[in-house]
Structure formats: structure tokens, C-alpha cells
Design an enzyme around this catalytic site. Structure first.
Site, PDB file in Angstrom:
ATOM      1  N   ASP B 262      36.608  59.733  66.040  1.00 43.56           N
ATOM      2  CA  ASP B 262      37.796  60.098  66.801  1.00 43.56           C
ATOM      3  C   ASP B 262      37.422  61.223  67.756  1.00 43.56           C
ATOM      4  O   ASP B 262      36.588  62.062  67.441  1.00 43.56           O
ATOM      5  CB  ASP B 262      38.906  60.556  65.844  1.00 43.56           C
ATOM      6  CG  ASP B 262      40.217  60.787  66.559  1.00 43.56           C
ATOM      7  OD1 ASP B 262      40.972  59.816  66.722  1.00 43.56           O
ATOM      8  OD2 ASP B 262      40.481  61.932  66.958  1.00 43.56           O
ATOM      9  N   ASP B 264      39.478  63.624  69.164  1.00 47.98           N
ATOM     10  CA  ASP B 264      40.156  64.928  69.118  1.00 47.98           C
ATOM     11  C   ASP B 264      40.531  65.382  67.704  1.00 47.98           C
ATOM     12  O   ASP B 264      41.240  66.389  67.544  1.00 47.98           O
ATOM     13  CB  ASP B 264      41.397  64.917  70.006  1.00 47.98           C
ATOM     14  CG  ASP B 264      42.417  63.888  69.537  1.00 47.98           C
ATOM     15  OD1 ASP B 264      42.179  63.223  68.519  1.00 47.98           O
ATOM     16  OD2 ASP B 264      43.464  63.757  70.195  1.00 47.98           O
ATOM     17  N   GLU B 368      40.062  51.777  42.190  1.00 48.74           N
ATOM     18  CA  GLU B 368      38.697  51.345  42.541  1.00 48.74           C
ATOM     19  C   GLU B 368      37.669  52.397  42.158  1.00 48.74           C
ATOM     20  O   GLU B 368      36.593  52.076  41.654  1.00 48.74           O
ATOM     21  CB  GLU B 368      38.615  51.015  44.036  1.00 48.74           C
ATOM     22  CG  GLU B 368      39.530  49.883  44.493  1.00 48.74           C
ATOM     23  CD  GLU B 368      39.471  48.653  43.605  1.00 48.74           C
ATOM     24  OE1 GLU B 368      38.426  48.411  42.969  1.00 48.74           O
ATOM     25  OE2 GLU B 368      40.490  47.937  43.519  1.00 48.74           O
ATOM     26  N   HIS B 371      36.735  52.232  38.621  1.00 48.65           N
ATOM     27  CA  HIS B 371      35.646  51.294  38.309  1.00 48.65           C
ATOM     28  C   HIS B 371      34.289  51.970  38.491  1.00 48.65           C
ATOM     29  O   HIS B 371      33.341  51.703  37.741  1.00 48.65           O
ATOM     30  CB  HIS B 371      35.727  50.058  39.212  1.00 48.65           C
ATOM     31  CG  HIS B 371      36.820  49.104  38.824  1.00 48.65           C
ATOM     32  ND1 HIS B 371      36.950  48.613  37.545  1.00 48.65           N
ATOM     33  CD2 HIS B 371      37.836  48.562  39.545  1.00 48.65           C
ATOM     34  CE1 HIS B 371      37.999  47.799  37.492  1.00 48.65           C
ATOM     35  NE2 HIS B 371      38.559  47.759  38.690  1.00 48.65           N
ATOM     36  N   TYR B 382      32.559  43.143  32.049  1.00 56.56           N
ATOM     37  CA  TYR B 382      33.688  42.697  32.852  1.00 56.56           C
ATOM     38  C   TYR B 382      34.139  41.288  32.511  1.00 56.56           C
ATOM     39  O   TYR B 382      34.220  40.417  33.366  1.00 56.56           O
ATOM     40  CB  TYR B 382      33.333  42.820  34.339  1.00 56.56           C
ATOM     41  CG  TYR B 382      34.555  42.985  35.214  1.00 56.56           C
ATOM     42  CD1 TYR B 382      35.381  44.097  35.062  1.00 56.56           C
ATOM     43  CD2 TYR B 382      34.883  42.050  36.173  1.00 56.56           C
ATOM     44  CE1 TYR B 382      36.501  44.253  35.847  1.00 56.56           C
ATOM     45  CE2 TYR B 382      36.005  42.190  36.969  1.00 56.56           C
ATOM     46  CZ  TYR B 382      36.815  43.305  36.800  1.00 56.56           C
ATOM     47  OH  TYR B 382      37.921  43.463  37.575  1.00 56.56           O
ATOM     48  N   GLU B 391      39.588  47.097  33.445  1.00 58.15           N
ATOM     49  CA  GLU B 391      40.697  47.101  34.401  1.00 58.15           C
ATOM     50  C   GLU B 391      41.785  48.087  34.000  1.00 58.15           C
ATOM     51  O   GLU B 391      42.374  48.776  34.844  1.00 58.15           O
ATOM     52  CB  GLU B 391      41.296  45.696  34.507  1.00 58.15           C
ATOM     53  CG  GLU B 391      40.583  44.795  35.492  1.00 58.15           C
ATOM     54  CD  GLU B 391      40.588  45.361  36.890  1.00 58.15           C
ATOM     55  OE1 GLU B 391      41.635  45.882  37.334  1.00 58.15           O
ATOM     56  OE2 GLU B 391      39.533  45.326  37.542  1.00 58.15           O
ATOM     57  N   GLU B 402      48.243  59.176  40.918  1.00 58.09           N
ATOM     58  CA  GLU B 402      49.530  59.221  41.614  1.00 58.09           C
ATOM     59  C   GLU B 402      50.400  60.346  41.081  1.00 58.09           C
ATOM     60  O   GLU B 402      50.974  61.125  41.845  1.00 58.09           O
ATOM     61  CB  GLU B 402      50.268  57.883  41.428  1.00 58.09           C
ATOM     62  CG  GLU B 402      50.267  57.015  42.653  1.00 58.09           C
ATOM     63  CD  GLU B 402      51.255  55.849  42.558  1.00 58.09           C
ATOM     64  OE1 GLU B 402      50.978  54.854  43.213  1.00 58.09           O
ATOM     65  OE2 GLU B 402      52.283  55.935  41.847  1.00 58.09           O
ATOM     66  N   GLU B 421      52.255  49.461  44.659  1.00 58.72           N
ATOM     67  CA  GLU B 421      53.615  49.274  45.177  1.00 58.72           C
ATOM     68  C   GLU B 421      53.798  49.855  46.577  1.00 58.72           C
ATOM     69  O   GLU B 421      54.721  49.463  47.295  1.00 58.72           O
ATOM     70  CB  GLU B 421      54.636  49.883  44.205  1.00 58.72           C
ATOM     71  CG  GLU B 421      54.742  51.405  44.246  1.00 58.72           C
ATOM     72  CD  GLU B 421      53.582  52.126  43.591  1.00 58.72           C
ATOM     73  OE1 GLU B 421      52.710  51.449  43.016  1.00 58.72           O
ATOM     74  OE2 GLU B 421      53.529  53.357  43.670  1.00 58.72           O
ATOM     75  N   THR B 425      54.613  45.121  49.198  1.00 53.50           N
ATOM     76  CA  THR B 425      56.055  45.358  49.113  1.00 53.50           C
ATOM     77  C   THR B 425      56.843  44.062  49.254  1.00 53.50           C
ATOM     78  O   THR B 425      56.465  43.186  50.026  1.00 53.50           O
ATOM     79  CB  THR B 425      56.490  46.328  50.226  1.00 53.50           C
ATOM     80  OG1 THR B 425      55.990  45.836  51.474  1.00 53.50           O
ATOM     81  CG2 THR B 425      55.950  47.717  49.978  1.00 53.50           C
ATOM     82  N   ASP B 453      40.019  34.394  35.673  1.00 55.43           N
ATOM     83  CA  ASP B 453      40.039  35.849  35.833  1.00 55.43           C
ATOM     84  C   ASP B 453      39.096  36.519  34.816  1.00 55.43           C
ATOM     85  O   ASP B 453      39.435  37.521  34.198  1.00 55.43           O
ATOM     86  CB  ASP B 453      41.496  36.349  35.682  1.00 55.43           C
ATOM     87  CG  ASP B 453      41.647  37.832  35.944  1.00 55.43           C
ATOM     88  OD1 ASP B 453      40.789  38.404  36.656  1.00 55.43           O
ATOM     89  OD2 ASP B 453      42.614  38.415  35.429  1.00 55.43           O
TER      90      ASP B 453
HETATM   91 ZN   LIG Z   1      40.237  46.658  39.224  1.00 55.89          ZN
END
Ligand SMILES: [Zn+2]
Lengths: 251, 548
Positions: B262, B264, B368, B371, B382, B391, B402, B421, B425, B453
Site C-alpha cells: 500500500d 500510504d 486455522e 491447526h 486427522y 478440529e 473471539e 458467523e 451469513t 470428511d
Molecule cells: Zn479446521
């Protein structure tokens, strides 16, 4: 600073009484043929807390900086001259000058480099020079007490010129985790401002020859000056109670 | 999160792993770092071996003495520095430092490149050709006395190149250029200018104003955090998927031109602002909450890649690309994280959800990096239950980060037990408070036992995740009906510390949920005592989710 102020004016009351009672001994020659000049070594006997604020852009916020000094206890050089206008009434001018390097306590709110609105407190100290030039215009009332001792009471406006070093920016020691911050040094600049105020006081002189004498002088002056630093204005009280002695020459 | 329009959207590396694992494995083996023989000889045995090896290499020309200096602090000591040479050409970065005490070797440190297979070290370009090329690249006028040095350059891919090296100051700053001595191609440009740490500001994905720790270079500002201890760099992949994939496969290395820039220091790209800010936020969270210094505990690097694809191309991309680089974020190992681009405003997934830039969610970022922490600690395998624990730990770190940084509440930039979230959304993709809200299990009996999965690593993660929630907030498990007396939101740090310590210090790689229960209880007992409310809350929470 209010206590000396009050005591000064109660002193004035006493002097006024003296003046009235000694009225019969008034000698117009006490002024000198043309006037008098006195050179005085005074000392500031009172202090004023002087707070000057400044700002510094830092970490996308603003560091708010305050330098707090106790100003006043320092030598004051004074030259006063005056002369008679009519009877016991005269007019004079006094010029006083004082300069000192004073320790200033520096406090600042230093922004956090990572988060808005999480300032940290910095405490430190620095030396800031301050000089005061005071030009006193004095209406005077002279009262001879004996043949060799006389008292003068005076008062009037004072013009102050203040040169105050202010903090332009801080050099800080600030490293991860940025919980605390310490002062390394200050970058300073000088503000020159002027203001009008008032003065009042008295002197007692003793003449050991026709023209030469010594005197004691007490003068109180007061004004408010606005000092600008990095775009921030701070009102500071200027003047103070100055007392001392000097040589008085009539001519 | 099981159902998006691609059916493969996960906040996890598994899609990526399916796509790229074989390539990654190959490239990892060929990393040039593996070609470096690192020497740190201090014991008598090692010293004897390396002292004679240095002498031998000195004789046969593999090493050449660069300097010999008396120790400024210890009178009898001298220090020798040797450069590595290959067929008479200096190997860039290969050197050895030997300390002698009255002629007796006391230490040998160094790094020697092995397996340099260059047959011919005769350049095609002349020195004058190289000078002209560097002048062209830098825009600098270079005198005839400017002589680029012929060197062997170890590449990130593990190969070696015959190169000309020259240092020039041009419009872009001071760079060391490496040109292929055969083709004249630019192999590497290293910024040689000392940079200065700066603090910039920018607007995040959700419109919030935040600071970014950047540095100043001659041409402007870059997203390199120089105020925190580790290397934290945010790369702007500018929608170049091929380059992103090539980097992840070790085919190309990212250079200074890839770092977000960037002019500035007021940053306007929200995905970059958030990625770079959140890398720091999560580092701060781990450091302040747990005393952890980064992913490996020793301030290892974090490289965040944003804009791996161009959003506007989503309609023409394959499902796997959409699932990996649009609707996902993943930890690719080695501190590298990739944040998906989200969807254009007029495109929604099958559940009619909008997807914003994935870097815009603090919990996604922390997930992340979680992990990364696992990679350096428990290495939970995993797949199946250990994978779900892997996980779950990331979700726990995401939620905890958070709550550490944001006020509790619902809506944007508020801490809650939902995952992602803020960018998916409405609603996010998982809930630790009520897993059933997204069709995920909240009880062991409801666990997924299929093979998709990786054996349900994302699906079943909500079982331990819900236990974490119950241990803090308390409440009743919807499936078992069992109630838990949580420690309360004000004491959330206690449960965070219990789980963090259990997962990073004591959890075995192949742990099952039952093992995780035992380990977290041990952690609680160690930290707060057997009879403590914390231990009871952890115990009740696992019982409530059916893990005994
Ligand atoms: Zn994950």
C-alpha cells in the site's frame, strides 16, 4: 498561590494606614530631583504549577502529553525607575527577568500499536527551560518615614513575555508486548507568548548619602498566558511574589 | 458444516489435502532446507569429526577461508569463516564458522549444501550481460566496475542454479538480484534495504477500523509485522490460483512482490486488513492467555495468503476449487494459511448463505492457527475421533480468541459459540452451543461413523466442542438431558486453560474422545484440584455429551 496573594493585600492595608499617619513628614525631595532608579536582586518565593499539554501522532492515534513544572523559586533580576508626578504620587517602570531550567514531570497516554483506544501510561521527567520578562507599569505613592527611610507603595499593569520550552515529541522505549512504555528523551521546542496582568507591592529604602541608598522590594504580579504546543493551548499562570533587595540611586 | 452447494465446504485442510497431498509430499522431500547439512559441533566427538572435515574440505577446495579474526573479547580465541564452493563457484549461503582456542578447535557451526548436481558451471551470460540485465531490472545506472558475482544459488524447490548475484539500488529500493547465468532470467530479488516498523490502519471486511502492523520500504508499505516477535506476513495472491497452488506445492517461492502493499499505509483491501490484523490478534491471544509464543511456541512464522482466486470467476470454477479456495480457509503446514475469497454478493450457497472473505472472521483465523498449534504439539491424526479432536481444538481456539478480543453478544464482531458467523451469513457453519442447529451431533451416540470428511472430523468435532461450551456456560445437553454446572462465562479462562493444556501438552496423537476426557480431567485436576468446580464442570460436560 492564593495565600501569598491574600497576605500581600493585607500588608497593603497596613502600609496604607502608615501612609496616612505619617502624612505630615512627607518630603517631595525623597523622589530625587529628577527621579530614581533601582537595581534589585529578587527571588521568587512562591511557585505556580505549570501544566503544558502537547500531542504527538503515534500508531495512528494521538499521544496526549503533559509536562508539569513547579515554576517560581528562582532568582529574578529587576531594574525599576520612577519619578514624581505630583506630591507623593509618582510613576515608574520596572523590568524584571527570570530564567531557569526546571525539572518537568512528564505524563503521557501512549497509544497501543496494535489496538485502538488502549493507551498506556508513561511517566518520566525532562528539563524544560522557562524565562519570564516582566514590564511593570507602576503608579507609586511615596511616603518618607524618617529623613533617611522611605516607603513606596505601588501597583499597576504588567506585560509578561514568557518563553517556555515545550515537548514536541517523545522518544520512547516501547517493545513487545507493549504493556509498559518508558521515556528515553524528549524533543523540545520553544513557545514565546505574551500577556497582560497586574502588579502591586512596596519597597522600603534607606539612604546613607544624599543620592545613594539601599532598598528592600516586594512585588507581586500575576497574569495568565496561553502557551501553544503542537497545536494544543494551555493556560498558565505567570508572575508570582518576588522579594529581595537592591541599590537605589536618586538623581 | 456439511451442506453447501459444493458439498465440500469445510473450514479445514481436508479438501486441500485430497487435492494436493501427493504433490505436497513430493515437494516437501525436495525442500532445499533438506539439502542443507546443518552443523553445530560443540562436543568433543563432534568437534573431532567436523574439525578434520573442515580441514579436508579446505584442502579440496569445497571450503575457502573468507576471514580469520582474533576474538575481541577472549584473548586466546580466533574465529575463521569459510565459504562453501562448488567447482570453484561460491555457494550462496553455504558457510562454516570455526572457533579456535590456541589452535584447538572449540566450536564449529555452519550449513553446507549437499547434492549440488550441476555438471557444468560455465555461464552462458558474460559478466557484462549480467550487469546490463541488473541495470534493466533495477532501473539503476551501473558503472563498468560493477561486477556481478557468479554463484550457485540454492532454490526453494531444492535445485541449484548457476546465477549471477549483484546488488543495485533502483526505483524499487535496494535489492540483491540473482540472474540465471544461462538464460538471464531473474531467479530471486532480495530486498536488502533495512525496513522500518510502522503502524497503518485500514477497514476490515465488516467495515471496522483497525490497526495493522506493517513496515515501510522505499516504495511504500507492506504487510510485514515487525513489532511482534515472529514473522507475520500477509501475501496478496491477486486472484492468481496457479501461483497459489504452485507456491503450496513448493514449485515457486513467494517474494517481496507478493506481499500485500500500500502506498500510504491506509489500507483499503478489507481481506488483507483483516488477515494481517488477525494474525497479530491470534498471536497476542495465545501469548497473553496461555503464554504461548506462536505456533511452535518459539515464534515460528505465520504466512497468510489472501485472494487465492478471483471472486468473479466462481461460476467457471470446479467444485473442488470453489470448495477449497472460495468457501474455505485452511492451514497448509509450515505456518502457511490460505483464506478463501468468499462469493460475489449475488451468489449464495444452497442454504442461501452469503460468503464474505474468510479472513474477515477472527474465529476462522484462530481456528486455522489452532491447526498450526496442533501440528507443533499433539499432532492429532486427522481422521476419525482423533481428527475430530483436532478440529474441536481449532474450534475451541477460534471461540476463545473471539471472547478474548470481542465483547460477548450476537451479530458482527461479537463473541459467541458460532464458527464463521461473521463471514458466512446468516448463521455461520457450526455451533458449539447448539450443534444440532447445523445438523451436527451434540452427543456421542449421534456421532457420524461413515468415511466422509476423513471419518467426520468436522462433523463430530462438535461433540468435544459442545463439552467445552457446557463446561463454561453450563446447561442441559439436548440429547442426554443431563445438566452441567458450568464455571460461568466470567471464568471461561479456566476451561480454556484446561483444554489448551490438555491438547497441547498431554494429548496423544491417536486420542479418542474417551482419552480426551481423561486428559482434560487430568489437566483440570493439575490446574485447579480434584475437588474443584472446574474439574467437576469438565467431568459433567463430557458425561453430558456421552463421553465416559
Ligand atoms: Zn479446521
Amino acid at each position: 498561590m492564593r495565600a501569598p496573594f491574600r497576605s500581600l493585600w493585607s500588608g497593603f492595608g497596613l502600609v496604607a494606614l502608615l501612609l496616612v499617619s505619617s502624612d505630615a513628614h512627607a518630603q517631595p525631595s525623597a523622589w530625587g530631583d529628577n527621579g530614581y532608579v533601582s537595581i534589585n536582586a529578587l527571588y521568587g518565593v512562591t511557585t505556580e504549577t505549570n501544566e503544558v499539554s502537547s500531542r504527538q501522532d503515534l500508531y495512528q492515534e494521538t499521544a496526549e502529553i503533559t509536562a508539569r513544572q513547579e515554576i517560581g523559586k528562582r532568582p529574578v533580576f529587576d531594574v525599576t525607575a520612577g519619578g514624581r508626578i505630583k506630591g507623593r504620587f509618582g510613576m515608574g517602570f520596572g523590568v524584571s527577568y527570570a530564567v531557569a531550567d526546571d525539572q518537568a514531570a512528564v505524563t503521557a497516554a501512549i497509544p497501543n500499536p496494535f489496538y485502538f483506544d488502549r493507551p498506556r501510561t508513561l511517566d518520566g521527567s525532562t528539563t524544560l527551560e522557562r524565562s519570564d520578562l516582566m514590564v511593570h507599569v507602576q503608579a507609586m505613592w511615596l511616603l518618607p518615614i524618617t529623613d533617611t527611610v522611605q516607603l513606596t507603595v505601588f501597583g499597576g499593569p504588567t506585560w509578561f513575555q514568557v518563553k517556555q520550552q515545550t515537548i514536541e515529541s517523545l522518544v520512547i522505549d516501547d517493545v513487545f508486548p507493549f504493556d509498559t512504555v518508558s521515556l528515553v528523551s524528549t524533543e523540545r521546542e520553544r513557545a514565546t507568548v505574551s500577556a497582560w496582568g497586574v502588579n502591586g507591592g512596596f519597597d522600603v529604602s534607606y539612604f546613607f548619602s544624599k543620592n545613594v541608598g539601599v532598598q528592600g522590594l516586594v512585588r507581586y504580579s500575576r497574569g495568565t498566558a496561553t502557551i501553544g504546543a503542537t497545536g494544543v493551548d494551555s493556560d498558565v499562570t505567570v508572575g508570582g511574589l518576588h522579594a529581595g533587595a537592591g541599590l537605589r540611586i536618586r538623581y | 458444516m456439511r451442506a453447501s452447494h459444493t458439498g465440500s465446504a469445510r473450514l479445514g485442510p481436508w479438501v486441500f489435502a485430497l487435492l494436493l497431498t501427493p504433490l505436497l509430499a513430493d515437494s516437501a522431500a525436495a525442500q532445499s532446507s533438506d539439502r542443507v547439512r546443518r552443523i553445530a559441533a560443540q562436543s568433543i566427538g563432534e568437534l573431532r569429526v567436523w574439525d578434520s572435515a573442515v580441514d579436508r574440505m579446505d584442502r579440496d577446495g569445497t571450503l575457502r577461508l573468507r576471514q580469520r579474526r582474533a576474538d575481541a573479547m577472549l584473548e586466546s580465541r580466533t574465529h575463521e569463516r569459510f565459504d562453501q564452493f562448488y567447482k570453484g563457484v561460491r555457494v550462496h549461503g553455504g558457510d562454516i564458522a570455526r572457533q579456535m582456542d590456541d589452535g584447538l578447535t572449540t566450536s564449529v557451526f555452519g550449513g553446507i549444501y549437499e547434492g549440488i548436481g550441476l555438471e557444468d558451471v560455465t555461464p552462458v551470460l558474460s559478466s557484462a550481460d549480467a550487469r546490463a540485465a541488473i541495470a534493466g531490472l533495477s532501473g539503476a545506472e551501473l558503472p563498468d566496475s560493477f561486477e556481478p558475482e557468479l554463484v550457485i544459488l540454492p532454490r526453494d524447490g531444492g535445485e541449484f542454479a548457476l546465477a549471477y548475484q549483484g546488488r543495485a539500488f533502483g526505483a524499487e529500493g535496494l535489492y540483491i538480484y540473482f540472474l540465471d547465468a544461462r538464460t538471464g532470467d531473474l531467479l530471486l530479488a532480495l530486498d536488502d534495504l533495512k525496513t522500518q516498523a510502522t503502524v497503518g490502519r485500514g477497514t476490515g471486511v465488516l467495515g471496522d477500523n483497525k490497526k495493522v502492523s506493517t513496515n515501510r520500504v522505499a516504495s511504500g508499505y507492506r504487510t510485514e509485522d515487525e513489532l511482534r516477535p515472529p514473522t507475520l506476513i500477509t501475501f496478496d495472491m491477486k486472484g492468481n490460483l496457479a501461483r497459489t497452488v504452485n507456491f503450496l506445492n513448493g514449485v515457486v517461492s513467494l517474494g517481496v512482490a507478493d506481499i500485500a502493499a500500500d502506498s500510504d499505509n491506509t489500507w483499503s483491501d478489507p481481506a488483507i486488513v483483516d488477515a494481517h490484523a488477525y494474525a497479530g490478534y491470534v498471536y497476542d491471544f495465545l501469548y497473553r492467555r496461555f503464554g504461548r509464543r506462536g505456533l511452535d511456541g518459539s515464534d515460528s512464522r505465520v504466512l497468510a495468503l489472501v485472494h487465492p482466486v478471483d471472486r468473479s470467476t466462481v461460476r467457471s470454477q470446479s467444485n473442488s476449487v470453489v470448495g477449497t479456495f472460495f468457501l474455505n480457509a485452511f492451514y497448509a503446514g509450515g505456518g502457511v494459511m490460505v483464506f478463501g475469497e468468499g462469493l460475489p454478493a449475488d451468489v449464495v450457497d444452497v442454504q442461501r448463505r452469503n460468503w464474505n472473505y474468510l479472513s474477515g472472521a477472527l474465529d476462522v483465523f484462530a481456528h486455522e492457527l489452532g491447526h498450526g498449534v496442533t501440528d507443533f504439539t499433539s499432532r492429532l491424526i486427522y481422521r476419525n475421533e482423533s481428527g475430530a479432536l483436532n478440529e474441536a481444538f481449532s474450534d475451541i481456539i477460534g471461540v476463545a480468541a473471539e471472547f478474548y478480543h470481542q465483547p460477548a453478544g450476537s451479530g458482527a464482531l461479537r463473541a459467541d459459540y458460532l464458527i464463521a458467523e461473521d463471514v458466512v451469513t446468516p448463521g455461520g457453519i457450526r455451533s458449539l452451543a447448539n450443534p444440532q442447529q447445523f445438523g451436527d451431533p451434540d452427543h456421542y451416540t449421534a456421532r457420524y461413523t461413515g468415511t466422509q470428511d476423513n471419518g467426520g472430523v468436522h462433523i463430530n468435532a462438535t461433540i468435544p466442542g459442545h463439552a467445552f461450551y457446557l463446561a463454561i456456560e453450563g446447561g442441559t445437553n439436548r440429547t442426554s438431558g443431563l445438566s452441567v454446572s458450568g464455571v460461568g462465562a466470567a471464568n471461561r479462562e479456566q476451561i480454556e486453560r484446561v483444554f489448551y493444556r490438555a491438547f497441547t501438552e498431554m494429548m496423544p496423537a491417536n486420542a479418542t474422545f474417551a482419552v480426551a476426557r481423561t486428559v482434560t480431567l487430568q489437566s483440570a485436576v493439575d490446574l485447579y484440584g480434584a475437588g474443584s468446580a472446574v474439574t467437576r464442570a469438565v467431568s459433567e460436560a463430557w458425561t453430558a455429551v456421552g463421553v465416559n
